[in-house]
Design a protein around this motif. Structure first.
Motif, short mmCIF file in Angstrom:
data_model
loop_
_atom_site.label_atom_id
_atom_site.label_comp_id
_atom_site.label_asym_id
_atom_site.label_seq_id
_atom_site.Cartn_x
_atom_site.Cartn_y
_atom_site.Cartn_z
N SER A 92 31.00 -104.31 -0.70
CA SER A 92 29.56 -104.89 -0.08
C SER A 92 29.73 -106.13 1.04
CB SER A 92 28.40 -104.83 -1.07
OG SER A 92 27.65 -104.99 -0.52
N ASN A 93 29.40 -105.83 1.47
CA ASN A 93 28.64 -107.68 2.56
C ASN A 93 27.43 -108.47 2.07
OD1 ASN A 93 31.44 -106.95 3.17
ND2 ASN A 93 30.91 -106.87 5.41
N GLU A 94 26.90 -107.25 1.95
CA GLU A 94 25.30 -107.78 0.66
C GLU A 94 25.33 -109.07 -0.11
OE1 GLU A 94 21.88 -105.23 0.96
OE2 GLU A 94 22.86 -103.70 2.33
N VAL A 95 24.68 -109.60 0.80
CA VAL A 95 24.96 -111.27 -0.31
C VAL A 95 23.37 -111.37 -1.31
CG1 VAL A 95 25.55 -113.42 -1.67
CG2 VAL A 95 26.72 -112.28 0.77
N ARG A 96 22.50 -110.95 -2.27
CA ARG A 96 21.66 -110.78 -2.73
C ARG A 96 21.39 -112.48 -2.71
NH1 ARG A 96 22.59 -109.16 -8.81
NH2 ARG A 96 23.12 -106.53 -8.39
N PRO A 97 20.04 -113.07 -1.92
CA PRO A 97 18.98 -114.49 -1.54
C PRO A 97 19.20 -115.39 -2.27
CG PRO A 97 17.99 -112.05 -0.71
CD PRO A 97 18.90 -111.98 -1.51
N GLU A 98 19.29 -114.83 -3.40
CA GLU A 98 19.77 -116.01 -4.61
C GLU A 98 20.91 -116.46 -5.11
OE1 GLU A 98 18.43 -113.05 -5.22
OE2 GLU A 98 19.08 -111.61 -6.85
N ILE A 99 22.05 -115.93 -4.53
CA ILE A 99 23.62 -115.76 -4.83
C ILE A 99 23.87 -117.00 -3.84
CG2 ILE A 99 25.52 -115.50 -4.54
CD1 ILE A 99 24.83 -113.03 -6.17
N ILE A 100 23.30 -116.29 -1.99
CA ILE A 100 22.93 -117.45 -1.23
C ILE A 100 22.51 -119.21 -1.28
CG2 ILE A 100 22.17 -117.80 0.87
CD1 ILE A 100 22.66 -114.96 1.75
N ALA A 101 21.28 -118.85 -1.88
CA ALA A 101 20.65 -120.20 -2.80
C ALA A 101 21.24 -120.76 -3.58
CB ALA A 101 18.86 -120.20 -3.00
#
Ligand SMILES: [Mg+2]
Length: 170
Positions: A43-52
């Motif tokens: 999946s190309n989606e990254v969870r917001p908490e992982i981006i943070a």
């Protein structure tokens, strides 16, 4: 026996990595696996908490690089979201995969940790390089069929840390 397959540390996700404690032990760079570590499988989606988490790591002087055996279009897309360098079709657990990542971030093995969800690519490769290895639980049980059946059963045998970080001499 099989010490080369044992991670130094096991955590649930990258969010649980004790970044500050590692920094005190002079580990400031993170070689990050992609599938099931930074994103769900394929999946190309990254969870917001992982981006943070990545943003905070960079803001506090840390470095990160994605190293994945997956194809360029996919690895590049996620690396772009996180704004970090990447190595695709890396050939983990071969050492050259990790050497390429060290070049990307300009770090030495002793200041770098390898983070991933698979023992036979991430942990084995990191241990071969003499780097600190952190095994995470897969983000999502959905994954390549062959990995699920074969490797996960073998991993169950070795999924425990060989020592605690506190007792590691750095
Ligand atoms: Mg993975």
């Amino acid at each position: 026996m099989f010490k080369i397959l044992h991670p130094d540390m096991c955590v649930n996700s990258v969010l649980d990595i004790p970044v500050e404690e590692l920094r005190q032990n002079r580990i400031t760079s993170f070689i990050l696996d992609l599938d099931n570590t930074m994103t769900e499988w394929n999946s190309n989606e990254v969870r917001p908490e992982i981006i943070a988490w990545v943003d905070k790591l960079k803001e506090t002087g840390g470095k990160a690089c994605i190293v994945s055996n997956n194809k360029e279009s996919r690895v590049k897309a996620v690396a772009h979201i996180l704004d970090i360098p990447y190595v695709c079709r890396a050939g983990k657990p071969l050492r050259r995969a990790f050497r390429r990542a060290l070049e990307q971030v300009g770090s030495l093995p002793e200041e770098t940790s390898v983070v991933g969800d698979q023992v036979f690519t991430d942990v084995l490769g990191g241990n071969l390089m003499g780097m600190l290895t952190i095994l995470v639980s897969p983000l999502n049980p959905r994954e390549f069929f062959g990995t699920r059946i074969f490797l996960r059963n073998l991993e169950r045998l070795v999924r425990r840390p060989k020592m605690k970080i506190e007792s590691r001499t750095l």
